[in-house]
Design a protein around this motif. Structure first.
Motif, short mmCIF file in Angstrom:
data_model
loop_
_atom_site.label_atom_id
_atom_site.label_comp_id
_atom_site.label_asym_id
_atom_site.label_seq_id
_atom_site.Cartn_x
_atom_site.Cartn_y
_atom_site.Cartn_z
N LEU A 1 40.66 24.40 46.02
CA LEU A 1 40.44 23.06 45.48
C LEU A 1 41.75 22.47 44.97
N PRO A 2 41.83 21.14 44.85
CA PRO A 2 43.09 20.50 44.42
C PRO A 2 43.60 21.01 43.07
N ASP A 3 42.70 21.26 42.12
CA ASP A 3 43.13 21.72 40.79
C ASP A 3 43.39 23.22 40.73
N GLY A 4 43.09 23.91 41.84
CA GLY A 4 43.30 25.35 41.86
C GLY A 4 42.49 26.07 40.79
N ILE A 5 43.02 27.20 40.35
CA ILE A 5 42.29 27.99 39.34
C ILE A 5 42.56 27.48 37.92
N LYS A 6 43.52 26.55 37.77
CA LYS A 6 43.86 26.03 36.44
C LYS A 6 42.64 25.42 35.77
N LYS A 7 41.84 24.68 36.54
CA LYS A 7 40.67 24.01 35.98
C LYS A 7 39.63 25.04 35.52
N LEU A 8 39.39 26.05 36.36
CA LEU A 8 38.41 27.08 36.01
C LEU A 8 38.85 27.86 34.78
N VAL A 9 40.10 28.29 34.75
CA VAL A 9 40.61 29.03 33.60
C VAL A 9 40.51 28.20 32.34
N GLY A 10 40.88 26.92 32.44
CA GLY A 10 40.83 26.03 31.28
C GLY A 10 39.43 25.86 30.74
N LYS A 11 38.45 25.64 31.63
CA LYS A 11 37.07 25.44 31.20
C LYS A 11 36.51 26.70 30.54
N CYS A 12 36.88 27.86 31.03
CA CYS A 12 36.38 29.09 30.42
C CYS A 12 37.06 29.36 29.08
N LYS A 13 38.38 29.14 29.01
CA LYS A 13 39.11 29.41 27.77
C LYS A 13 38.68 28.48 26.64
N ASN A 14 38.34 27.21 26.98
CA ASN A 14 37.95 26.29 25.90
C ASN A 14 36.46 26.33 25.59
N GLY A 15 35.73 27.22 26.26
CA GLY A 15 34.32 27.40 25.95
C GLY A 15 33.36 26.49 26.68
N SER A 16 33.87 25.68 27.63
CA SER A 16 32.98 24.77 28.37
C SER A 16 32.07 25.51 29.34
N ILE A 17 32.54 26.68 29.80
CA ILE A 17 31.76 27.53 30.70
C ILE A 17 31.84 28.96 30.20
N ARG A 18 30.69 29.59 30.05
CA ARG A 18 30.60 31.01 29.72
C ARG A 18 29.51 31.63 30.57
N PHE A 19 29.64 32.90 30.91
CA PHE A 19 28.60 33.55 31.69
C PHE A 19 28.57 35.05 31.43
N SER A 20 27.43 35.64 31.73
CA SER A 20 27.20 37.05 31.50
C SER A 20 27.66 37.87 32.70
N PRO B 1 33.10 37.21 25.64
CA PRO B 1 31.76 37.75 25.37
C PRO B 1 30.67 36.71 25.58
N PHE B 2 29.44 37.19 25.74
CA PHE B 2 28.27 36.32 25.85
C PHE B 2 27.22 36.92 24.91
N PHE B 3 27.25 36.46 23.65
CA PHE B 3 26.51 37.13 22.60
C PHE B 3 25.02 36.77 22.57
N LEU B 4 24.24 37.79 22.26
CA LEU B 4 22.78 37.66 22.13
C LEU B 4 22.37 38.39 20.86
N GLY B 5 21.62 37.72 19.99
CA GLY B 5 21.16 38.33 18.76
C GLY B 5 20.15 39.45 19.02
N VAL B 6 20.32 40.59 18.35
CA VAL B 6 19.43 41.72 18.60
C VAL B 6 18.70 42.23 17.35
N SER B 7 19.05 41.78 16.20
CA SER B 7 18.30 42.17 15.01
C SER B 7 18.54 41.12 13.93
#
Length: 308
Positions: free
Chosen positions: A44-63, A301-307
């Motif tokens: 893609l035109p933005d390369g991996i810079k866009k993906l890395v940026g969105k993950c680092k700033n918390g816009s995208i998170r996944f398990s 991390p992708f946190f889930l409350g357990v107790s």
């Protein structure tokens, strides 16, 4: 943030190695998924810079890519000590030790120590089956050299899912586009042999997840992804934590990085299911070693409350 479930319906067997070609794991860690997303983002035109940026700033998170059997979602067994109601039954004790994943909708029962571990271990066998496939490597002028590949085949209505969090609809669409592209080329090892192809189904996140996600009122949390705190977060994260460390290494797959295969820096991550009192941000780490460009490894991390 809002949450989605993304089911991966595998069209072929998948080779998920753990250091050996003959391995055939049945889950895919978040850093492996991120690496696959990066390979597609490079087109893609933005390369991996866009993906890395969105993950680092918390816009995208996944398990991690976690198992599902039909409509039953599984999460890693928490690294916690519960008062198991085993009545001195050694079979039940062994079954609890064998459990690697538990149904999300039975987490409350598990926390109470009342989960029927024997039945759950038996039912989880329906997820799929492992196969050792024999192939031959043929070089010009030489005899065929046999080798073996471990392949996992999911049952017809089974597979892996991601639980993902997005800041905006644009983030969701961007992530979905990349994940669908990964599905076309495959994920895991031996993709050139046709392994690892899947289709993506995006679903609403069930209530049993939503009630435990994004809530800071729990006493303890597990991460649904392997993760690594920043250096300044490690001491606080480890306070009263119960965890398992996993080694993450591997080679760089890039024609522009180096003329020869080069290894990534080795890092030790907290395994999914590790339990913490103090949540942390984690990061995306540069694991390049004297190559021509950065190579990133996902450690959020992708946190889930357990107790409570």
């Amino acid at each position: 943030m809002f949450y989605k479930i993304l089911k991966l319906h595998f069209l072929t067997g998948v080779h998920i190695g753990n250091g050996m070609l003959t391995d055939g794991e049945s889950v895919i860690h978040a850093d492996t998924i991120f690496s696959a997303l990066c390979l597609e983002a490079m087109h893609l035109p933005d390369g991996i810079k866009k993906l890395v940026g969105k993950c680092k700033n918390g816009s995208i998170r996944f398990s991690d890519g976690l198992p599902y059997i039909e409509d039953r979602y599984y999460i890693p067994k928490p690294y916690m000590t519960f008062d198991v109601k085993d009545d001195g039954n050694s079979i039940k004790k062994k079954a609890f030790k064998k459990l690697k994943y538990i149904p999300m909708n039975k987490l409350d029962v598990y926390e109470e120590g009342k989960l029927d571990a024997v039945a759950e271990v038996d039912f989880f066998k329906n997820l799929g089956k492992y196969e050792m496939r024999s192939n031959a490597m043929i070089r010009r002028g030489e005899d065929a050299e046999p080798y073996h590949v471990g392949v996992y085949h999911f049952g017809e209505k089974n597979g892996l899912y991601l639980c993902a969090a997005f800041e905006t609809k644009e983030d969701e669409n961007y992530f979905s586009m990349l994940l669908n592209a990964v599905g076309l080329v495959g994920i895991g090892g031996k993709r050139s042999s046709g392994f690892g192809k899947f289709q993506v189904e995006m679903l609403e996140c069930p209530a049993e997840f939503l009630n435990r996600l994004g809530d800071s009122n729990y006493k303890r949390y597990i991460s649904l992804s392997i993760s690594l705190p920043k250096e300044q977060e490690v001491e606080t994260a480890c306070q009263n934590a119960s965890y398992l460390l996993v080694k993450r290494s591997g080679f760089v797959y890039s024609d522009t990085y180096s003329p020869n295969f080069q290894k990534k820096k080795t890092l030790y991550y907290f395994a999914a299911g590790s339990c913490f009192e103090n949540m942390y941000e984690g990061d995306i780490y540069d694991v390049s070693c004297q190559g021509k460009h950065s190579v990133y490894r996902y450690g959020l991390p992708f946190f889930l409350g357990v107790s409570s």
